[in-house]
Motif scaffolding. Structure first.
Motif, PDB file in Angstrom:
ATOM      1  N   PHE A 149       0.315  -7.660   9.169  1.00 48.84           N
ATOM      2  CA  PHE A 149       1.343  -7.028   9.009  1.00 48.84           C
ATOM      3  C   PHE A 149       1.203  -6.622   7.026  1.00 48.84           C
ATOM      4  O   PHE A 149       3.036  -6.545   6.456  1.00 48.84           O
ATOM      5  CB  PHE A 149       2.641  -7.995   8.991  1.00 48.84           C
ATOM      6  N   SER A 150       0.533  -7.258   6.786  1.00 46.16           N
ATOM      7  CA  SER A 150      -0.265  -7.063   5.212  1.00 46.16           C
ATOM      8  C   SER A 150       0.394  -5.464   4.917  1.00 46.16           C
ATOM      9  O   SER A 150       0.972  -5.179   3.765  1.00 46.16           O
ATOM     10  CB  SER A 150      -1.487  -6.645   4.127  1.00 46.16           C
ATOM     11  N   ASP A 151       0.350  -4.205   5.412  1.00 46.59           N
ATOM     12  CA  ASP A 151       0.521  -3.072   5.388  1.00 46.59           C
ATOM     13  C   ASP A 151       2.056  -2.538   5.490  1.00 46.59           C
ATOM     14  O   ASP A 151       2.389  -1.577   4.371  1.00 46.59           O
ATOM     15  CB  ASP A 151      -0.654  -1.524   5.763  1.00 46.59           C
ATOM     16  N   VAL A 152       2.352  -2.970   6.355  1.00 43.77           N
ATOM     17  CA  VAL A 152       3.499  -2.791   6.735  1.00 43.77           C
ATOM     18  C   VAL A 152       4.569  -3.432   5.917  1.00 43.77           C
ATOM     19  O   VAL A 152       5.823  -3.500   5.235  1.00 43.77           O
ATOM     20  CB  VAL A 152       4.682  -3.309   8.428  1.00 43.77           C
ATOM     21  N   ASN A 153       4.524  -4.356   5.554  1.00 46.45           N
ATOM     22  CA  ASN A 153       5.181  -5.802   4.689  1.00 46.45           C
ATOM     23  C   ASN A 153       4.564  -4.756   3.530  1.00 46.45           C
ATOM     24  O   ASN A 153       5.723  -4.933   2.435  1.00 46.45           O
ATOM     25  CB  ASN A 153       4.483  -6.812   4.536  1.00 46.45           C
ATOM     26  N   SER A 154       3.451  -4.836   2.641  1.00 50.53           N
ATOM     27  CA  SER A 154       3.332  -3.959   1.324  1.00 50.53           C
ATOM     28  C   SER A 154       4.205  -2.772   1.666  1.00 50.53           C
ATOM     29  O   SER A 154       5.556  -2.808   0.177  1.00 50.53           O
ATOM     30  CB  SER A 154       1.750  -3.720   1.500  1.00 50.53           C
ATOM     31  N   LYS A 155       4.522  -2.327   2.558  1.00 52.89           N
ATOM     32  CA  LYS A 155       5.456  -0.872   1.891  1.00 52.89           C
ATOM     33  C   LYS A 155       6.884  -1.242   2.084  1.00 52.89           C
ATOM     34  O   LYS A 155       7.618  -0.589   1.356  1.00 52.89           O
ATOM     35  CB  LYS A 155       4.650   0.295   3.184  1.00 52.89           C
ATOM     36  N   LEU A 156       6.957  -2.153   2.904  1.00 52.59           N
ATOM     37  CA  LEU A 156       9.009  -2.680   3.310  1.00 52.59           C
ATOM     38  C   LEU A 156       8.739  -3.592   1.295  1.00 52.59           C
ATOM     39  O   LEU A 156      10.253  -3.048   0.819  1.00 52.59           O
ATOM     40  CB  LEU A 156       9.054  -3.515   3.979  1.00 52.59           C
TER      41      LEU A 156
ATOM     42  N   GLN B 213       4.850   3.559  -3.798  1.00 49.19           N
ATOM     43  CA  GLN B 213       5.436   3.644  -2.285  1.00 49.19           C
ATOM     44  C   GLN B 213       7.496   3.594  -2.684  1.00 49.19           C
ATOM     45  O   GLN B 213       7.886   3.913  -3.207  1.00 49.19           O
ATOM     46  CB  GLN B 213       5.350   2.441  -1.190  1.00 49.19           C
ATOM     47  N   ALA B 214       6.730   1.754  -4.126  1.00 43.46           N
ATOM     48  CA  ALA B 214       7.743   1.590  -4.867  1.00 43.46           C
ATOM     49  C   ALA B 214       8.667   2.845  -5.865  1.00 43.46           C
ATOM     50  O   ALA B 214       9.677   2.244  -6.380  1.00 43.46           O
ATOM     51  CB  ALA B 214       7.732   0.014  -5.821  1.00 43.46           C
ATOM     52  N   ARG B 215       7.708   3.443  -6.473  1.00 46.85           N
ATOM     53  CA  ARG B 215       7.503   4.601  -7.654  1.00 46.85           C
ATOM     54  C   ARG B 215       8.914   5.480  -6.604  1.00 46.85           C
ATOM     55  O   ARG B 215       9.206   6.122  -7.214  1.00 46.85           O
ATOM     56  CB  ARG B 215       6.115   4.658  -8.460  1.00 46.85           C
TER      57      ARG B 215
END
Length: 391
Positions: free
Chosen positions: A139-146, A47-49
């Motif tokens: 919320f690890s998935d949501v947090n990771s994407k944010l 997501q960051a890339r």
């Protein structure tokens, strides 16, 4: 780089939201498989890339005449080496041969590779703690994407601005591996055109600065290890702070409230006393590194480049007319704090050199104990007095 404290605050915010959604949390935790729970990651790097590439607008800034520019920058670095060595009175253990000319996408990929290595200790801490905390897992998935979006937005914005970079290769598995010099040619060409500067002179001006950084870390190998040790200490402190995860959010907010109005940057307000000690050492080191780089570039550049004063004047004018967006970005990310530190570092080196000469100032690179503190950087006379006392 995005500060670990920023990641922690984002994580704390997500945990707070999670606490309100208790019913959904129980359902989610009951239905999620064990394999999925184990795939906990602090940052979604894909997501960051993707975000960074969009923000960087790299396709609109192609690298033209790559072969010519590669030969040019290598030549300019080779031209800079003996001049800097003469001024500093020190030689590199090996000539600089890792010189790369990048477009914005290539610069991003090089830095994402470094950042993933750098964040591995933090990722490991987060994963270990998240598996023990149901709210964090929820919320690890949501947090990771944010966090991925945040990291990508930051690097994407920087990719449009950075001109040159000395990559420390800090976490290379081979400690003998030297750093690498990156030149982001599309950005350099844009600034050169905007400021109406000479092609060769402007690129030599940049090469002088980045090559000086190579001297700081490669002519004095202990500096790299000291930097590595400080980062490891910070990670150890972060490990302690991450214990309990969500329980730290009130602590962070309380520190912010207690320090409000202290004229400190908000990043500094959020630090624990132990983190503050390490943070100030990192501040002092990076202020010295950047300030020393500017000092050497000025000293050598004035003798080498007839257009040096013109370059300095026009670059300073450009930096003084930042847009509101740039000012807000610098404040949020802590870039304004770094820029202020670099000015203090240069003022320190200039003051010591003027008072005692270049050879005396070079004592900062003799050993860890000779590094100035932030207080000494702000008041160079204190460092001079301490060095005089050591003989």
């Amino acid at each position: 780089m995005a500060k670990p404290g920023t990641d922690l605050r984002r994580l704390g915010g997500m945990l707070l939201i999670g606490a309100v959604a208790g019913a959904a949390a129980r359902y989610y935790m009951e239905t999620r498989t064990r394999a999925e729970r184990q795939q906990t990651s602090l940052i979604d790097w894909d997501q960051a890339r993707a975000m960074a590439l969009r923000v960087s607008q790299w396709e609109e800034a192609p690298l033209i005449e790559r072969s010519f520019r590669e030969a040019q920058y290598l030549r300019l670095v080779k031209q800079s080496e003996p001049l800097i060595a003469e001024y500093l009175g020190v030689e590199l253990p090996e000539p600089i041969n890792r010189v790369y000319v990048h477009d914005r996408r290539e610069w991003l990929e090089a830095n994402f590779t470094s950042f993933e290595h750098l964040f591995r200790p933090i990722e490991a801490i987060y994963e270990r703690n998240a598996t023990q905390n149901s709210m964090a897992m929820l919320f690890s998935d949501v947090n990771s994407k944010l966090l991925g979006l945040q990291m990508g937005g930051l690097l994407g914005f920087l990719a449009r601005r950075v001109l040159g970079q000395y990559d420390l290769s800090l976490l290379s598995p081979d400690p003998a591996t030297g750093g690498a010099l990156y030149f982001v040619e599309p950005n350099i060409a844009r600034v050169q055109g905007q400021l109406g500067l000479n092609d060769e002179d402007f690129r030599l001006w940049i090469a002088l600065h980045e090559t000086t950084h190579a001297f700081e870390f490669e002519a004095y190998p202990w500096v790299r290890q000291h930097f590595r040790d400080l980062l490891q200490q910070y990670f150890d402190q972060l490990n302690d702070q991450l214990e309990g995860l969500g329980l730290n959010l009130p602590q962070l907010l309380m520190r912010l409230i207690q320090n409000w109005g202290s004229n400190e940057h908000w990043i500094e307000m959020m630090l624990t006393p132990q983190q503050r000690v390490i943070f100030e050492q990192l501040q002092a080191l990076m202020s010295l590194v950047e300030g020393y780089g500017n000092h050497v570039m000025n000293a050598v550049g004035k003798r080498l480049l007839p257009s040096f004063e013109q370059i300095e004047h026009r670059v300073a004018q450009r930096q003084s007319t930042r847009t509101i967006i740039e000012q807000v970005f610098n404040r949020i990310t802590g870039m304004d704090l770094k820029l202020a530190q670099y000015q203090q570092g240069e003022a320190f080196v200039n003051a010591v050199t003027q008072a005692r000469g270049q050879a005396y100032c070079a004592r900062v690179w003799e050993r860890v104990e000779h590094l100035p503190t932030m207080e000494e950087i702000k008041q160079p006379a204190l460092w001079i007095a301490r060095m005089d006392a050591t003989g």
